[in-house]
Enzyme design. Structure first.
Site, PDB file in Angstrom:
ATOM      1  N   TYR A 180       0.848  -1.198   0.000  1.00 46.49           N
ATOM      2  CA  TYR A 180       0.000   0.000   0.000  1.00 46.49           C
ATOM      3  C   TYR A 180       0.883   1.247   0.000  1.00 46.49           C
ATOM      4  CZ  TYR A 180      -3.977  -3.022   1.139  1.00 46.49           C
ATOM      5  OH  TYR A 180      -4.957  -3.983   1.109  1.00 46.49           O
ATOM      6  N   ASN A 192     -12.501  -0.180  -5.898  1.00 48.66           N
ATOM      7  CA  ASN A 192     -12.170  -0.600  -7.253  1.00 48.66           C
ATOM      8  C   ASN A 192     -13.389  -1.338  -7.827  1.00 48.66           C
ATOM      9  OD1 ASN A 192     -11.103  -1.765  -9.587  1.00 48.66           O
ATOM     10  ND2 ASN A 192      -9.763  -3.182  -8.473  1.00 48.66           N
ATOM     11  N   CYS A 211      -6.409  -5.390  -7.561  1.00 51.77           N
ATOM     12  CA  CYS A 211      -6.137  -4.824  -6.235  1.00 51.77           C
ATOM     13  C   CYS A 211      -5.756  -5.905  -5.228  1.00 51.77           C
ATOM     14  CB  CYS A 211      -7.322  -4.001  -5.744  1.00 51.77           C
ATOM     15  SG  CYS A 211      -8.896  -4.862  -5.769  1.00 51.77           S
ATOM     16  N   HIS A 212      -5.993  -7.175  -5.556  1.00 54.29           N
ATOM     17  CA  HIS A 212      -5.562  -8.252  -4.656  1.00 54.29           C
ATOM     18  C   HIS A 212      -4.039  -8.344  -4.585  1.00 54.29           C
ATOM     19  CE1 HIS A 212      -5.788 -10.213  -8.624  1.00 54.29           C
ATOM     20  NE2 HIS A 212      -4.812 -10.991  -8.188  1.00 54.29           N
ATOM     21  N   GLU A 249      -1.675 -17.145  -8.088  1.00 53.29           N
ATOM     22  CA  GLU A 249      -0.594 -16.469  -8.809  1.00 53.29           C
ATOM     23  C   GLU A 249       0.785 -16.740  -8.190  1.00 53.29           C
ATOM     24  OE1 GLU A 249      -1.307 -12.333  -9.655  1.00 53.29           O
ATOM     25  OE2 GLU A 249      -3.448 -12.673  -9.993  1.00 53.29           O
TER      26      GLU A 249
END
Length: 164
Positions: free
Chosen positions: A100, A123, A131-132, A158
């Protein structure tokens, strides 16, 4: 522009996808109040929604690392802090993350860490605008509109290393 929607069953639960003629306008998670984003929309199959569903299928199968479905976000021409943060989300590569704090600096206000959290929470198209991939400085998850279990699943999909 006419709004249309469809539902998609994913590993993070049922998702609501809403699109206008220009692109995807909203992705909502189960349990959220979708009224504001889907009011007046009709259940339909459109090329944009079909493409979004196909790309999500590929993403969750581990076959897609970028999305090409067009996004249509009201206020896209505005360059306020939240808009800058939301645009920067698209620059975070698959399989990596930023904090952040780092994102606040990239958006031009290094002290606005909480405002980055708010921009991520609002978002309109999470997953497509990832945004994850934004984590706390200590490697912790931080919040997520779809819930921390959904964020954790997306990060693991991911292969992003994080701490609980």
């Amino acid at each position: 522009m006419a709004l249309c929607h469809t539902r998609f069953t994913s590993p993070v639960g049922e998702l609501l996808l809403v699109a206008d003629d220009a692109g995807l306008t909203y992705l909502g998670f189960a349990g959220e109040d979708h009224t504001r984003h889907s009011a007046g929309s009709t259940a339909a199959h459109t090329p944009i929604l079909d493409r979004a569903v196909a790309e999500l299928d590929q993403y969750f199968a581990g076959e897609r690392t970028t999305f090409t479905v067009p996004l249509s976000r009201p206020g896209d021409g505005e360059m306020g802090f939240h808009g800058r943060v939301q645009r920067l989300l698209a620059t975070i590569p698959y399989g990596s993350f930023v904090t952040y704090k780092e994102l606040a600096g990239k958006a031009g206000n290094p002290g606005a860490v909480r405002a980055v959290g708010t921009a991520c929470a609002t978002n309109p198209v999470p997953i497509f605008s990832p945004c994850h991939r934004v984590l706390r400085t200590d490697g912790g998850l931080g919040g997520y509109r779809g819930g921390t279990k959904a964020k954790e699943l997306l990060l693991r999909l991911e292969n992003i290393d994080f701490r609980n």
